[in-house]
Motif scaffolding. Structure first.
Motif, PDB file in Angstrom:
ATOM      1  N   GLU A   1       2.619  21.746   8.626  1.00  0.00           N
ATOM      2  CA  GLU A   1       2.745  20.362   9.061  1.00  0.00           C
ATOM      3  C   GLU A   1       3.790  19.625   8.225  1.00  0.00           C
ATOM      4  N   LEU A   2       4.429  18.645   8.877  1.00  0.00           N
ATOM      5  CA  LEU A   2       5.334  17.744   8.172  1.00  0.00           C
ATOM      6  C   LEU A   2       4.530  16.670   7.473  1.00  0.00           C
ATOM      7  N   ASN A   3       5.037  16.162   6.344  1.00  0.00           N
ATOM      8  CA  ASN A   3       4.333  15.079   5.662  1.00  0.00           C
ATOM      9  C   ASN A   3       5.352  14.121   5.060  1.00  0.00           C
ATOM     10  N   LEU A   4       4.925  12.886   4.893  1.00  0.00           N
ATOM     11  CA  LEU A   4       5.780  11.822   4.366  1.00  0.00           C
ATOM     12  C   LEU A   4       4.902  10.834   3.614  1.00  0.00           C
ATOM     13  N   THR A   5       5.330  10.457   2.422  1.00  0.00           N
ATOM     14  CA  THR A   5       4.636   9.451   1.616  1.00  0.00           C
ATOM     15  C   THR A   5       5.579   8.282   1.381  1.00  0.00           C
ATOM     16  N   GLN A   6       5.067   7.063   1.568  1.00  0.00           N
ATOM     17  CA  GLN A   6       5.915   5.879   1.465  1.00  0.00           C
ATOM     18  C   GLN A   6       5.155   4.752   0.792  1.00  0.00           C
ATOM     19  N   GLN A   7       5.829   4.062  -0.126  1.00  0.00           N
ATOM     20  CA  GLN A   7       5.280   2.865  -0.758  1.00  0.00           C
ATOM     21  C   GLN A   7       5.776   1.651   0.010  1.00  0.00           C
ATOM     22  N   LEU A   8       4.847   0.924   0.627  1.00  0.00           N
ATOM     23  CA  LEU A   8       5.230  -0.231   1.429  1.00  0.00           C
ATOM     24  C   LEU A   8       5.593  -1.403   0.527  1.00  0.00           C
ATOM     25  N   PRO A   9       6.548  -2.215   0.929  1.00  0.00           N
ATOM     26  CA  PRO A   9       6.902  -3.388   0.119  1.00  0.00           C
ATOM     27  C   PRO A   9       5.815  -4.454   0.185  1.00  0.00           C
ATOM     28  N   ASP A  10       5.907  -5.411  -0.744  1.00  0.00           N
ATOM     29  CA  ASP A  10       4.976  -6.533  -0.726  1.00  0.00           C
ATOM     30  C   ASP A  10       5.681  -7.753  -0.148  1.00  0.00           C
ATOM     31  N   CYS A  11       5.095  -8.933  -0.355  1.00  0.00           N
ATOM     32  CA  CYS A  11       5.634 -10.145   0.253  1.00  0.00           C
ATOM     33  C   CYS A  11       7.032 -10.487  -0.250  1.00  0.00           C
ATOM     34  N   ARG A  12       7.396 -10.002  -1.460  1.00  0.00           N
ATOM     35  CA  ARG A  12       8.695 -10.374  -2.006  1.00  0.00           C
ATOM     36  C   ARG A  12       9.848  -9.741  -1.255  1.00  0.00           C
ATOM     37  N   GLY A  13       9.646  -8.536  -0.695  1.00  0.00           N
ATOM     38  CA  GLY A  13      10.750  -7.820  -0.097  1.00  0.00           C
ATOM     39  C   GLY A  13      10.858  -7.959   1.402  1.00  0.00           C
ATOM     40  N   LEU A  14      10.014  -8.767   2.026  1.00  0.00           N
ATOM     41  CA  LEU A  14      10.017  -8.901   3.477  1.00  0.00           C
ATOM     42  C   LEU A  14      10.075 -10.367   3.869  1.00  0.00           C
TER      43      LEU A  14
ATOM     44  N   ALA B   1       0.828  -1.201   0.000  1.00  0.00           N
ATOM     45  CA  ALA B   1       0.000   0.000   0.000  1.00  0.00           C
ATOM     46  C   ALA B   1       0.863   1.251   0.000  1.00  0.00           C
ATOM     47  N   GLU B   2       0.291   2.351  -0.433  1.00  0.00           N
ATOM     48  CA  GLU B   2       0.927   3.659  -0.339  1.00  0.00           C
ATOM     49  C   GLU B   2       0.371   4.368   0.888  1.00  0.00           C
TER      50      GLU B   2
END
Length: 725
Positions: A184-197, A169-170
């Motif tokens: 305000e501070l902000n941060l956007t992150q693309q979470l890894p899927d099953c392959r990277g964890l 998810a993003e």
């Protein structure tokens, strides 16, 4: 032999690159602070209301930096969810207010200092978290002793555990205080899927994911999905767009192990693969294995096309989003490379979105060209607005895509001279003419074409005869027509040649028409029914006799090979169309068998014996002949004929008697006159020709009667012949 495509294995399992995550046990959120700080997490979520920025009357705590970590929130050993830990770094913003009364007693100041040492700064820090379809806000109370307060310096950090999120998810995170003292501070992150964890054994949604390998197979690429035979999963190939939604290319629901072959020409850098088990709320795994591959970039430019949206705007259509650089250039009529117009036009970075040309007017010679570095990855490509025809050119290490955008709307290239005006400081201006050898200053004593016509070009420019293509503070571009400067004697010579060629062509046409009229005459197509060998010999004798006259005759007896290859109907269509286009006439030779076939088509009789011979063009032609007679189009196109003693003209069906029907050889003069048309010969000449045809026809007519086994006087000479057929 090297494999053309790199071997890439992307298995959805353990590998040296996967990340091992910390485990958190329990369902409760928690907060902790760095040493020296105290913090408290409010129970439950709060409303996400940042409010307006307010001014601080003294020092306050504000967030300065956001950082995230991935952890696992586990309910059991093998039942965990991915969770996002947020670390907020804090600092002091503002200063203590200074005392304006310098005469204040020392005792009062000492008392305030003692109160300051025992005081603390307090802040309410809000963390806002969004990851579709989840949205949460939590509130952290943070306190820092005043003795640790140094304006503008960091005082520590607070850690929040944690926001649950889905694999792949993003997520977006904001942090601010209540009240809010800054943006305000902000941060956007693309979470890894099953392959990277390292979560295959702990997150249940990863248990059933297919294992996918991408490998080379000669020039093609294979997607190998290694799953059990009973497992059902979905596979989607799509173009991942930087702007806008993804573009699906191929989707299948599959079962068990599968090997899917992709043509290497279909691979582009943004081609991505998505796989997921066909289960409710299944995790979808995405990866794009061709982003770095040079051949995928080469395929991308082979598929790229430049499109004109309006007279002064264009767009680069390509499967993937690409940055590019646009440069105008000019190419004179004829051969030679396209010459960039830099300076004076500045280079400008563009994308695949619609772009405007910085032009006042467009020119038919302007085209668009895309060169790119062959085999090397780069983030910026070049687009040249050129004059070359639409093609792809390999120049050194750069492959250029060229499109002539205005060729259809403005016509072919023009023999114009491009004048480049460069403007410098203090109103300094220079003018030159762009030629293959370079930009020739005007006026000039050089031996080039522009130099010889320099004064005339300057006069055309000042008198407004040149078209201004571009104008700004740096300079201007002018297109001046050159066709009027062609030498007059060459113009007169060409005119004389054209007149001579026209006269010669006219004389040849007159001679050709005269020879054609004298030698071949009018064309005639003979149609007859296959009534036996004797009747066919009679038809052949008539056709041969007519060929000796100024007539061009076509008959199926002479075209057996074409009839066998094309079929009677197709052969008749072709001959009829050619005959009528040449102003000829179709001759219907009626016999007892032909009359019977006509009645059969008119539903007034039975099929004639032998009427279905494979070479019978008459039977095949009735499907086209009858509509012409029924719709009144037969006059001038058709005439009829029959032979004396074989069939009386009155025995011909009434529908076909709408055109003249002649009995041969008794009415040969009238028949020949109808064949030759309005420009027929004199009656005396027609009589002589009729005698020649009659002498050639009589032996065949007698033999036809002998083959029928009865004397001539006893065959179909009256009105009753129609009943005996």
């Amino acid at each position: 032999m090297p494999v053309p495509w790199f071997l890439l294995s992307l298995a959805l399992g353990r590998s040296p690159m996967v990340v091992s995550l910390e485990r958190l046990v329990g369902l409760q959120d928690a907060a902790r602070c760095s040493p020296g700080l105290s913090c408290h997490l409010w129970d439950g979520d709060v409303l996400c209301l940042p409010g307006s920025i307010v001014s601080a009357s003294g020092p306050v705590l504000v967030p300065t930096r956001l950082r995230t970590e991935l952890v696992l929130r586990c309910y059991q050993e093998t039942d965990c969810d991915l969770c996002v830990r947020v670390v907020v770094h804090l600092a002091v913003h503002g200063h203590w207010e200074e005392h304006e009364d310098e005469g204040e007693s020392a005792g009062a100041v000492g008392l305030e200092l003692e109160e300051f040492r025992n005081a603390s700064l307090q802040a309410q820090v809000v963390l806002s978290f969004q990851a579709y379809p989840t949205a949460r806000c939590v509130l952290l109370e943070v306190q820092v002793p005043a003795v640790l307060v140094q304006p503008g310096q960091s005082v520590g950090s607070v850690v929040f555990d944690c926001f649950e999120a889905a694999l792949g998810a993003e997520v977006r995170i904001w942090s601010y205080t209540q009240p809010r003292y800054q943006k305000e501070l902000n941060l956007t992150q693309q979470l890894p899927d099953c392959r990277g964890l390292e979560v295959r054994d702990t997150i249940q949604s990863c248990w059933a994911l297919p294992w996918l390998n991408v490998s080379a197979d000669g020039d093609d690429v294979c997607l190998v999905l290694d799953v059990s035979e009973e497992q059902h999963f979905g596979l989607l190939l799509y173009w991942n767009q930087v702007q806008g939604p993804i573009k699906p290319r191929w989707h299948r629901n599959l079962t068990g192990p599968q090997t899917i072959t992709l043509n290497h020409t279909d691979l582009v850098p943004c081609l991505c693969i998505q796989v997921w088990p066909l289960e409710p709320d299944a995790v979808r795994t995405n990866f794009c294995p061709f982003r770095e591959d040079p051949r995928a970039h080469q395929n991308l430019w082979h598929q790229a096309r430049l499109r004109l949206l309006s007279p002064q705007s264009w767009q680069l259509d390509a499967p993937c989003s690409l940055p590019a650089e646009v440069v105008l250039c000019w190419q004179a009529l004829g051969s030679g490379p396209c010459q960039p117009l830099v300076p004076p036009l500045p280079r400008e970075n563009v994308t695949v979105n619609a772009q405007e040309f910085p032009l006042l007017k467009v020119h038919p010679n302007l085209c668009v060209q895309n060169p790119y570095s062959n085999g090397e990855r780069q983030t910026t490509y070049h687009i040249l607005l050129t004059m070359a025809p639409s093609k792809q050119v390999n120049s050194g290490e750069k492959l250029q895509l060229q499109e002539c955008l205005w060729a259809e709307s403005l016509g072919s290239f023009k023999d114009d001279m491009l004048l480049v005006e460069t403007r410098g400081p203090h109103d300094n201006r220079s003018l030159c003419a762009l030629e293959p050898s370079g930009c020739t200053p005007l006026p000039s004593r050089a031996s080039t074409r522009a130099a010889r016509l320099g004064q005339q070009l300057l006069q055309d420019l000042h008198s407004g005869q040149c078209l201004q293509l571009w104008d700004d503070d740096l300079g201007a571009l002018w297109a001046c027509p050159m066709d009027k400067y062609i030498h007059k004697r060459w113009a007169l010579g060409w005119l004389a040649c054209l007149l001579f060629a026209a006269m010669l062509f006219f004389l040849l046409l007159l001679k050709k028409d005269h020879v054609k009229a004298a030698a071949s005459g009018r064309s005639a197509l003979l149609l007859h029914s296959a009534d036996g060998a004797g009747f066919e010999r009679l038809v052949g004798a008539l056709a041969s006799a007519l060929c000796r006259l100024p007539l061009r005759v076509a008959v199926d007896l002479w075209s057996r090979r074409e009839l066998s290859a094309q079929g009677p109907l197709a052969w008749f269509h072709a001959q009829r169309r050619q005959t009528l286009q040449e102003g000829g006439v179709v001759v219907l030779l009626f016999s007892p068998g032909a009359v019977a076939l006509c009645h059969e088509w008119l539903q007034d009789g039975a099929p004639a014996p032998g009427a279905h011979c494979p070479h019978d063009a008459f039977a095949a032609s009735l499907s086209c002949v009858l509509p012409d007679f029924l719709q009144g189009r037969a006059h001038g196109r058709y005439i009829g004929a029959c032979f004396d003693g074989l069939l009386h003209p009155d025995a011909v069906p009434a529908l076909f008697r709408a055109v003249p029907v002649f009995s041969l050889p008794s009415q040969l003069p009238d028949f020949l006159g109808a064949l030759q048309g309005p420009g027929a010969s004199s009656p005396g000449l027609l009589g002589k020709r009729a005698e020649q045809v009659s002498r050639a026809l009589q032996p065949a007519l007698d033999n036809c009667f002998l083959s029928l086994g009865s004397p001539r006087e006893g065959r179909g000479t009256g009105h009753g012949a129609e009943d005996r057929t």
